[in-house]
Design an enzyme around this catalytic site. Structure first.
Site, mmCIF file in Angstrom:
data_model
loop_
_atom_site.group_PDB
_atom_site.id
_atom_site.type_symbol
_atom_site.label_atom_id
_atom_site.label_comp_id
_atom_site.label_asym_id
_atom_site.label_seq_id
_atom_site.Cartn_x
_atom_site.Cartn_y
_atom_site.Cartn_z
ATOM 1 N N ARG A 57 -1.522 -2.238 -18.651
ATOM 2 C CA ARG A 57 -2.741 -1.431 -18.601
ATOM 3 C C ARG A 57 -2.565 -0.375 -17.519
ATOM 4 O O ARG A 57 -2.320 -0.708 -16.363
ATOM 5 C CB ARG A 57 -3.954 -2.292 -18.239
ATOM 6 C CG ARG A 57 -4.120 -3.519 -19.057
ATOM 7 C CD ARG A 57 -5.513 -4.059 -18.958
ATOM 8 N NE ARG A 57 -6.365 -3.299 -19.850
ATOM 9 C CZ ARG A 57 -6.392 -3.459 -21.169
ATOM 10 N NH1 ARG A 57 -5.632 -4.350 -21.753
ATOM 11 N NH2 ARG A 57 -7.189 -2.729 -21.908
ATOM 12 N N ASP A 79 -6.298 14.096 -25.016
ATOM 13 C CA ASP A 79 -6.281 12.695 -24.591
ATOM 14 C C ASP A 79 -5.633 11.900 -25.723
ATOM 15 O O ASP A 79 -6.266 11.642 -26.758
ATOM 16 C CB ASP A 79 -7.719 12.230 -24.324
ATOM 17 C CG ASP A 79 -7.794 10.750 -23.961
ATOM 18 O OD1 ASP A 79 -6.767 10.044 -24.077
ATOM 19 O OD2 ASP A 79 -8.890 10.294 -23.569
ATOM 20 N N GLU A 117 -0.559 4.832 -0.414
ATOM 21 C CA GLU A 117 -1.378 6.038 -0.629
ATOM 22 C C GLU A 117 -0.540 7.292 -0.429
ATOM 23 O O GLU A 117 0.274 7.359 0.501
ATOM 24 C CB GLU A 117 -2.564 6.048 0.341
ATOM 25 C CG GLU A 117 -3.666 5.104 -0.100
ATOM 26 C CD GLU A 117 -4.800 5.030 0.904
ATOM 27 O OE1 GLU A 117 -4.733 5.690 1.950
ATOM 28 O OE2 GLU A 117 -5.762 4.294 0.626
ATOM 29 N N TYR A 125 0.849 -1.197 0.000
ATOM 30 C CA TYR A 125 0.000 0.000 0.000
ATOM 31 C C TYR A 125 0.879 1.240 0.000
ATOM 32 O O TYR A 125 1.868 1.300 0.737
ATOM 33 C CB TYR A 125 -0.911 0.023 1.235
ATOM 34 C CG TYR A 125 -2.359 -0.208 0.851
ATOM 35 C CD1 TYR A 125 -3.063 0.793 0.198
ATOM 36 C CD2 TYR A 125 -2.987 -1.414 1.109
ATOM 37 C CE1 TYR A 125 -4.376 0.583 -0.193
ATOM 38 C CE2 TYR A 125 -4.299 -1.632 0.720
ATOM 39 C CZ TYR A 125 -4.993 -0.624 0.066
ATOM 40 O OH TYR A 125 -6.282 -0.823 -0.334
ATOM 41 N N LYS A 142 -1.520 0.887 -25.093
ATOM 42 C CA LYS A 142 -1.867 0.798 -26.518
ATOM 43 C C LYS A 142 -0.574 0.917 -27.332
ATOM 44 O O LYS A 142 0.264 0.040 -27.233
ATOM 45 C CB LYS A 142 -2.906 1.864 -26.864
ATOM 46 C CG LYS A 142 -4.223 1.678 -26.080
ATOM 47 C CD LYS A 142 -5.302 2.628 -26.547
ATOM 48 C CE LYS A 142 -6.614 2.371 -25.863
ATOM 49 N NZ LYS A 142 -6.805 3.110 -24.608
ATOM 50 N N THR A 186 -3.214 6.471 -22.162
ATOM 51 C CA THR A 186 -3.110 5.126 -21.611
ATOM 52 C C THR A 186 -1.704 4.619 -21.924
ATOM 53 O O THR A 186 -1.038 5.116 -22.839
ATOM 54 C CB THR A 186 -4.163 4.173 -22.211
ATOM 55 O OG1 THR A 186 -4.088 4.229 -23.627
ATOM 56 C CG2 THR A 186 -5.565 4.546 -21.759
HETATM 57 C C1 LIG Z 1 -9.294 8.208 -26.236
HETATM 58 C C2 LIG Z 1 -9.425 7.264 -25.081
HETATM 59 N N1 LIG Z 1 -9.463 7.765 -23.845
HETATM 60 C C3 LIG Z 1 -9.598 6.973 -22.774
HETATM 61 C C4 LIG Z 1 -9.678 5.600 -22.911
HETATM 62 C C5 LIG Z 1 -9.934 4.774 -21.693
HETATM 63 O O1 LIG Z 1 -8.964 3.918 -21.372
HETATM 64 P P1 LIG Z 1 -9.270 2.671 -20.401
HETATM 65 O O2 LIG Z 1 -9.943 1.648 -21.239
HETATM 66 O O3 LIG Z 1 -7.906 2.309 -19.961
HETATM 67 O O4 LIG Z 1 -10.130 3.170 -19.289
HETATM 68 C C6 LIG Z 1 -9.611 5.030 -24.181
HETATM 69 C C7 LIG Z 1 -9.680 3.564 -24.349
HETATM 70 O O5 LIG Z 1 -9.772 3.026 -25.392
HETATM 71 C C8 LIG Z 1 -9.490 5.885 -25.302
HETATM 72 O O6 LIG Z 1 -9.458 5.394 -26.533
#
Ligand SMILES: Cc1ncc(COP(=O)(O)O)c(C=O)c1O
Length: 450
Positions: free
Chosen positions: A236, A201, A48, A46, A230, A227
């Site tokens: 993950r 994002d 935090e 843990y 990918k 993320t």
């Molecule tokens: C543009 C975008 N943002 C956020 C996410 C969310 O990721 P997660 O599936 O890890 O929650 C994805 C997942 O495909 C995504 O394509």
């Protein structure tokens, strides 16, 4: 003692990942080192709080791991730690985005993001008339921008006019099925012109941006989320980069965006961070800083362009006529094929893609009009353009086969159709024949990079 059934299933999944062609653009193969870090004893701890400021004792090694991960993250994207902070604790992409909203917005504030059926993401908000599907749409007022219906790319002038009308506090770019690069400079200008924050994002493109194969959003954004699993090819997880040189002023406090994000992640929305995942992210960040990763990222794009080109040559409607990155979206309406049917036929042939909505979608998300496919996992296996041409030929054969299956209207008729379709496809000789070829082809390529 009898082996736990879970391990038999893991072995089966490993075979599936080896013997089939994984073409879902958001998937990849993490290295043995990444997997070793994620499966390590760090999962027992843990932690935090932040590095050096934990609520639990015994964190000297954990602190060193998380600190290393953060330093590697800033270095990989060429960022100055005086200007940018990074949080590596968000459990995945969706909680990372949620943390950004919690940090920057008050409930009912306005967000502008990409329309889901055009290729946006649920975590950017999603609602139908009178019904919030994603929790984000329950808490904040979300309005969507669209792609231009004929070119199916963004019209930034129109997005700018919409932002002026709607006056959002946050504008988000990024999505799951937009095959073109986003103009971050324009998006940043639009956000600034209406006094909004700009969140880029880059969940999908993170690895391509890290390698410099796609443009970086950092000069134009206030916050960048991504993320790690990918194109970046880690475990993950997620990372949130935010500005230390921008101050957030609310009724009772003045703090940097980076501090606001840290507090939103913990204690705002999460408890103990998954330090084993953070260790895996740290390993993948080092891998992503090598020249071989740069070659990988270039090949990812070259492979995706080849797939798009072959499908287009065969007469399929490749959305926007191609791709700038790792993913290809095909609108199957003009070929008279359902995305649902195509995805199942391809799976039976050992080719794993997504069924997907397309711009100006006329069907439902469960039976959408398109398929989405990508090159990151195939490229990790060492496949090149000539391999893509071979794969595209199998895909084209299977898509043509798919055209004979028409989903009927009506729940009962549809359920009967689905049973008949799935059973006949699984026994069809032409599909089985492609599966055999795909399997022997796929097995020639190692899956997990060592
Ligand atoms: C543009 C975008 N943002 C956020 C996410 C969310 O990721 P997660 O599936 O890890 O929650 C994805 C997942 O495909 C995504 O394509």
């Amino acid at each position: 003692m009898k082996r736990d059934a879970v391990f038999d299933l893991i072995t089966k999944e490993e075979s599936r990942q080896t013997e089939e062609l994984q073409m879902i653009p958001s998937e990849n193969y993490a290295s043995a080192d990444v997997r070793q870090a994620v499966g390590s004893v760090l999962m027992n701890k843990y932690a935090e709080g932040q590095v050096g400021k934990r609520y639990y004792q015994g964190n000297k090694n954990i602190d060193a791991v998380e600190d290393l991960c953060k330093k590697r993250a800033l270095r990989l994207f060429g960022l100055d730690s005086k200007i940018w902070g990074v949080n590596v604790q968000a459990l995945s992409g969706s909680p990372a985005n949620l943390a950004v909203y919690v940090a920057l917005l008050e409930p009912k504030d306005r967000i502008m993001s990409m329309f889901l059926p055009d290729g946006g993401h649920l975590s950017h908000g999603w609602h139908l008339p009178g019904k919030s599907v994603s929790f984000v749409s329950k808490i904040w007022e979300v309005e969507f921008y669209h792609v231009e219906p004929t070119t199916r790319v963004f019209d930034y002038d129109e997005i700018g006019r919409q932002a002026k009308r709607f006056s959002p506090k946050l504008i988000i770019s990024g999505g799951t099925a937009y095959p073109r690069e986003i103009d971050h400079k324009r998006m940043g200008e639009i956000a600034r012109s209406v006094g909004a924050y700009y969140l880029a994002d880059i969940a999908h493109e993170a690895g391509l941006v890290a390698a410099g194969v796609n443009h970086s959003p950092f000069s134009h954004a206030d916050v960048v989320t991504m993320t790690t699993h990918k194109t970046l090819r880690g475990p993950r997880g997620a990372m949130i980069f935010s500005r230390r040189n921008k101050i957030q002023v609310t009724s009772n406090k003045r703090i940097t965006l980076a501090d606001a994000i840290d507090q939103a992640v913990f204690p705002g929305i999460q408890g103990g961070p998954h330090e084993h995942t953070i260790a895996g992210i740290a390993v993948s960040l080092k891998e992503a800083s090598t020249s071989s990763f740069l070659r990988y990222a270039k090949q990812v794009v070259a492979n995706a362009k080849t797939l798009a080109g072959e499908l287009e040559k065969a007469g399929f409607d490749v959305v926007t006529g191609g791709t700038d990155k790792h993913l290809v979206l095909v609108d199957l309406r003009s070929s008279g094929i359902s995305g649902w049917v195509a995805a199942w036929v391809l799976e039976n042939a050992g080719i794993i893609v997504n069924k997907n909505t397309v711009p100006a979608e006329t069907a439902s998300p469960f039976y959408p009009s398109g398929i989405r496919l990508g090159s990151p996992a195939l490229t990790t296996r060492g496949m090149k353009e000539h391999d893509m041409r071979r794969i595209a030929a199998w895909m084209i054969e299977m898509l043509r086969y798919s055209a004979r299956w028409k989903i009927p209207d009506g729940k009962e008729k549809r359920e009967r159709f689905m049973r008949k379709f799935l059973s006949e496809v699984s026994e069809d000789k032409s599909v089985a024949d492609v599966y055999k070829q795909v399997r022997s082809f796929a097995k020639r390529f190692p899956t997990f990079p060592e």
